[in-house]
Design a protein around this motif. Structure first.
Motif, short mmCIF file in Angstrom:
data_model
loop_
_atom_site.label_atom_id
_atom_site.label_comp_id
_atom_site.label_asym_id
_atom_site.label_seq_id
_atom_site.Cartn_x
_atom_site.Cartn_y
_atom_site.Cartn_z
N GLN A 18 8.02 11.23 4.77
CA GLN A 18 8.35 10.65 3.47
C GLN A 18 7.16 9.85 2.96
O GLN A 18 6.52 9.12 3.72
N ASP A 19 6.89 10.00 1.67
CA ASP A 19 5.83 9.22 1.02
C ASP A 19 6.41 7.88 0.58
O ASP A 19 7.39 7.83 -0.17
N VAL A 20 5.80 6.80 1.03
CA VAL A 20 6.30 5.45 0.79
C VAL A 20 5.27 4.70 -0.05
O VAL A 20 4.08 4.70 0.27
N PHE A 21 5.75 4.03 -1.12
CA PHE A 21 4.88 3.31 -2.05
C PHE A 21 5.34 1.86 -2.11
O PHE A 21 6.39 1.56 -2.67
N SER A 22 4.57 0.99 -1.52
CA SER A 22 4.83 -0.45 -1.55
C SER A 22 3.76 -1.09 -2.41
O SER A 22 2.69 -1.48 -1.92
N THR A 23 4.02 -1.21 -3.71
CA THR A 23 2.99 -1.57 -4.67
C THR A 23 3.00 -3.07 -4.96
O THR A 23 3.96 -3.78 -4.66
N TYR A 24 1.92 -3.50 -5.58
CA TYR A 24 1.76 -4.91 -5.93
C TYR A 24 2.73 -5.32 -7.03
O TYR A 24 3.07 -6.49 -7.15
N THR A 25 3.15 -4.38 -7.86
CA THR A 25 3.99 -4.70 -9.01
C THR A 25 5.43 -5.00 -8.63
O THR A 25 6.18 -5.51 -9.47
N HIS A 26 5.86 -4.68 -7.43
CA HIS A 26 7.25 -4.86 -7.01
C HIS A 26 7.26 -5.51 -5.62
O HIS A 26 6.23 -5.74 -5.01
N SER A 27 8.47 -5.80 -5.17
CA SER A 27 8.61 -6.40 -3.84
C SER A 27 8.10 -5.44 -2.78
O SER A 27 8.25 -4.22 -2.89
N ARG A 28 7.51 -6.02 -1.72
CA ARG A 28 6.97 -5.18 -0.66
C ARG A 28 8.09 -4.52 0.14
O ARG A 28 9.17 -5.10 0.32
N GLY B 235 0.82 -1.19 0.00
CA GLY B 235 0.00 0.00 0.00
C GLY B 235 0.86 1.25 0.00
O GLY B 235 2.08 1.19 -0.18
N ILE B 236 0.23 2.38 0.20
CA ILE B 236 0.94 3.66 0.22
C ILE B 236 0.58 4.40 1.49
O ILE B 236 -0.54 4.30 2.00
N CYS B 237 1.54 5.15 2.02
CA CYS B 237 1.31 5.91 3.24
C CYS B 237 2.37 6.99 3.35
O CYS B 237 3.37 7.00 2.62
N ARG B 238 2.12 7.90 4.27
CA ARG B 238 3.09 8.93 4.60
C ARG B 238 3.71 8.58 5.95
O ARG B 238 3.01 8.39 6.94
N LEU B 239 5.01 8.47 5.98
CA LEU B 239 5.74 7.97 7.15
C LEU B 239 6.48 9.11 7.83
O LEU B 239 7.21 9.86 7.19
N THR B 240 6.30 9.20 9.14
CA THR B 240 7.01 10.18 9.96
C THR B 240 7.62 9.45 11.14
O THR B 240 6.92 8.74 11.87
N CYS B 241 8.91 9.62 11.33
CA CYS B 241 9.60 9.02 12.47
C CYS B 241 9.50 9.99 13.65
O CYS B 241 10.10 11.07 13.64
N LEU B 242 8.71 9.61 14.65
CA LEU B 242 8.51 10.47 15.82
C LEU B 242 9.63 10.34 16.83
O LEU B 242 9.97 11.31 17.52
N TYR B 243 10.19 9.15 16.93
CA TYR B 243 11.26 8.93 17.91
C TYR B 243 12.13 7.78 17.41
O TYR B 243 11.62 6.77 16.93
N GLY B 244 13.42 7.94 17.52
CA GLY B 244 14.34 6.88 17.13
C GLY B 244 14.79 7.03 15.68
O GLY B 244 14.95 8.14 15.16
N GLN B 245 14.91 5.88 15.01
CA GLN B 245 15.45 5.87 13.65
C GLN B 245 15.01 4.60 12.95
O GLN B 245 15.11 3.51 13.51
N VAL B 246 14.50 4.75 11.72
CA VAL B 246 14.08 3.60 10.93
C VAL B 246 14.70 3.70 9.55
O VAL B 246 15.19 4.77 9.13
N VAL C 213 14.24 7.61 -3.08
CA VAL C 213 13.38 6.92 -4.03
C VAL C 213 12.72 5.77 -3.28
O VAL C 213 13.34 4.73 -3.05
N LEU C 214 11.47 5.96 -2.89
CA LEU C 214 10.78 5.00 -2.03
C LEU C 214 9.56 4.43 -2.74
O LEU C 214 8.44 4.46 -2.23
N GLY C 215 9.77 3.90 -3.94
CA GLY C 215 8.68 3.31 -4.69
C GLY C 215 9.12 2.97 -6.10
O GLY C 215 10.26 3.22 -6.50
#
Length: 700
Positions: free
Chosen positions: A159-169, A134-145, A353-355
């Motif tokens: 950051q806008d993250v796109f995890s689509t069906y056409t590619h690896s999740r 799916g797609i979502c907007r990601l914000t790191c509130l504490y720590g580091q990812v 590049v997150l998608g």
């Protein structure tokens, strides 16, 4: 001994009940009867879903006792006891907390807690991950990812993250971060202070109860963009960003994920990186950040579907963790990364590049429209364009060069020419168990092998084509004469990949065509107003009016008669280019070019119609007006408008064109079975003529 009858092996196909019974723990001390596992029919699924939705609306837990206890925590009850409800989990210091907290110990990943409409909070212990689609907007509130190689720390923009069906999740991984010597109490106090601006008191209390040192807290929000909405508006493409699948694991976490627009996936569906993949990334990042005598030039090559694009995206994100920008040279015509297909471009990348490619279309520094998805039968022009675009590289940042997946026959010879032309410092050669054999492109191999237009170091061979860069090495003379020019060597890095492929030799072309269509749709999505404004049909947008005598015309992929040039241009995907010649001064028009120029392409558009009375082209394009003033050339190539735009466009009022089979494909320049004309039709006839496809006007 008496003969014994050998036991027959049980067949590989077992019922779901047998597999579930074998996996069930042997010790179950409860009077509650076992529920036989069976396949629910459609009516049973509907009843179960209705019951779950009613429980969710009533803010109740349909499982009566919250989360199930871990298997090791079995509860022994006396035989005389006959409770009317199932045994509750053993009492613990956290038993009076949120039910999600009670099952966090048995889940492979921490749960996500709802934090309002379309929002959720994810608590990730160190070195744990969350794989999703799916797609979502990601914000790191504490720590580091880290997502797809890019590290996101607290305080950084979302950051806008796109995890689509056409590619690896994609997977959100919590990574260790350095912290000064602080106690757990001080860490919790600091985290609580940072969360005040984003979460209410209940959510903060839940996070603090589950808080552990070096954990990361991530906010996921629902994301809607005009490009995503435009692609989803076409039938058949609504599942590209999020594919629905039946699930019975419905709870508060399920509804929270659904409101965000994502779905939790198994870890095996995520991106699988091999040891050679990671070691190559580490080496290239280290070299690029420590380079003193110039910037590194990294050429990535390999056969089709070995992961070149994935490697390039991951490398870009890793480099952006340490440096501010990365340059990218696109030499793959069919599967371009940042532009519509058929382009050779040079870009300066400053954001991660997150998608997949159709989620991050960007404006290049330099771009030339080649007009086709393959360079076959036109190698000379391909080399000349790469040389022209590469001339704009200023060597102020590391350069990543993406190449084609054609590495056999002439494609391999062309790749040798590219290595000699670009002189990369590193050549990354990717391969997999499914890829075709490709020789290792070591410096010795490149020196001793003739390219398509260049000769080897030990031979002199005239190919009939001269490049200024190769003038010294292509001089005519004795065949035994050694070349006076020695190309600079490079370091070869071999990478073995292991990805889950959906492509096969049989369906590869159809997959690639879908990806090209998605890139064109994403570019056209820039015409739409910013979300949350509603979508507008393309025929409802105001086009630019371009006089015939203001631009020159050229069809790239075929020789078209001058009398048919306007038919080839109408309802076509066109490149908006700028040539050095002055085309002004012609009274009438159109102005036709005798040969295809190598010129800058400023963007793309659609010729929506041609007005023969006023001698005007009607063009839709997202290119800004200040740049359109310099456009004086329109190039038509073999890249076509996706058929879903013609047949299933959003909106159906007004004039209606139709797709017809009564079309002469033998006419040079015809690449699509497309016809469009004005017609007075009855409502029934309009339904037959694809009423949603209203888009174009025919030239008179």
């Amino acid at each position: 001994m008496a003969d014994t009858v050998p036991l027959q092996k049980r067949g590989p196909l077992r019922s779901s009940w047998a597999r579930a019974r074998k996996a069930r723990p042997q010790l179950i001390l409860s009077r509650r009867p076992r529920c036989r596992l069976r396949v629910l029919r459609w009516c049973g699924r509907r009843r179960l879903r209705r019951r779950l939705l009613q429980a969710q609306a009533a803010d109740a837990d349909w499982r009566e006792g919250g989360c199930l206890a871990p298997r090791a925590a079995a509860v022994v009850r006396p035989k005389t006891a006959a409770p009317s409800r199932p045994p509750s989990p053993p009492t613990s210091p956290t038993s009076d907390e949120d039910p999600i907290q009670g099952c966090s110990a048995s889940l492979p990943i921490p749960p996500l807690r709802p934090a309002g409409p379309g929002r959720g909070v994810l608590l990730l212990p160190v070195e744990r991950g969350f794989t999703f689609s799916g797609i979502c907007r990601l914000t790191c509130l504490y720590g580091q990812v880290q997502v797809f190689g890019f590290t996101i720390s607290q305080g950084q923009p979302p950051q806008d993250v796109f995890s689509t069906y056409t590619h690896s999740r994609l997977t959100i991984n919590a990574v260790p971060y350095s912290m000064p010597a602080k106690s757990k109490r001080e860490m919790k106090k600091e985290a609580r202070t940072l969360l005040k601006a984003h979460l209410n008191q209940d959510d903060r209390s839940w996070l603090m109860k589950n808080f552990s040192p070096l954990c990361s807290i991530v906010m996921l929000e629902n994301l809607k963009t005009s490009t995503v909405n435009f692609i989803n508006s076409h039938p058949g493409l609504s599942n590209v960003f999020l594919q629905e699948s039946p699930t019975f694991q419905i709870g508060s976490e399920y509804f929270a994920l659904r409101s965000i627009g994502i779905r939790k996936e198994k870890k095996k569906n995520g991106l699988r990186l091999t040891e050679s993949f990671l070691s190559a990334l580490e080496e290239l990042v280290s070299v690029s950040c420590e380079e003193v005598d110039g910037c590194s030039v990294i050429l990535v090559c390999g056969a089709q579907d070995v992961g070149k694009s994935t490697f390039n995206r991951y490398l870009i994100n890793q480099l952006l963790n340490s440096i501010s920008c990365v340059d990218y040279l696109e030499c793959d015509l069919g599967q371009t990364e940042f532009t519509p297909p058929g382009c050779i471009s040079l870009l300066n990348i400053t954001e991660p590049v997150l998608g997949p490619p159709f989620t991050h279309q960007r404006t290049p520094q330099k771009m030339v429209y080649f007009g086709k998805s393959s360079c076959k039968s036109n190698y000379e022009n391909y080399i000349e364009i790469i040389k022209y675009v590469f001339g704009s590289y200023k060597r102020e940042a590391p350069l990543i060069v993406n190449t084609m997946g054609w590495v056999t026959d002439e494609g391999l010879l062309l790749l040798v020419d590219l290595i000699r032309l670009l002189s990369p410092s590193h050549v990354v050669q990717l391969s997999s168990g499914r890829s075709k054999f490709m020789p290792n492109l070591t410096p010795d191999y490149v020196d001793d092998t003739d390219g398509l237009y260049t000769r080897s170091k030990s031979k002199v061979r005239n190919r009939g084509f001269l490049l200024p860069e190769f003038a010294d090495s292509l001089e005519f003379g004795d065949e035994d004469k050694e070349s006076p020019v020695s190309f600079t060597g490079h370091q070869l890095i071999c990478v073995q990949t292991d990805f889950a492929f959906r492509k096969t030799p049989r369906n590869r072309e159809s997959h690639n065509r879908v990806f090209r269509d998605l890139a064109v749709l994403a570019y056209l999505g820039q015409l739409q107003p910013a979300a949350p404004k509603p979508l507008q049909p393309l025929n409802g947008l105001t086009p630019y009016q371009v006089p015939f005598n203001a631009v020159a015309l050229r069809v790239i992929h075929a020789d078209v008669a001058p009398t048919h040039i306007l038919y080839a241009l109408n309802a076509s995907w066109i490149g908006l280019c700028k040539i050095l010649d002055d085309v002004r001064g012609y009274v009438n028009g159109p102005i036709l070019l005798a040969q295809t120029p190598i010129c800058d392409c400023l963007g793309f558009g659609v010729c929506r119609g041609i007005d023969m009375e006023k001698r005007l082209f009607h063009i839709l394009t997202p290119v800004p007006p200040e740049e359109l003033r310099t456009v004086n050339c329109l190039l038509v190539g073999a890249i076509s408008i996706p058929r879903c735009v013609l047949k299933n466009q959003h909106g159906h009022e007004g004039m209606i064109p139709y797709v017809t089979t009564d079309y002469n494909l033998g006419i040079p320049g015809s690449s699509e079975e497309i016809g469009a004309r004005e017609t007075e039709a009855t409502p029934k006839e309009k339904e037959k003529q694809h009423p949603k496809a209203k888009f174009y006007r025919k030239s008179n």
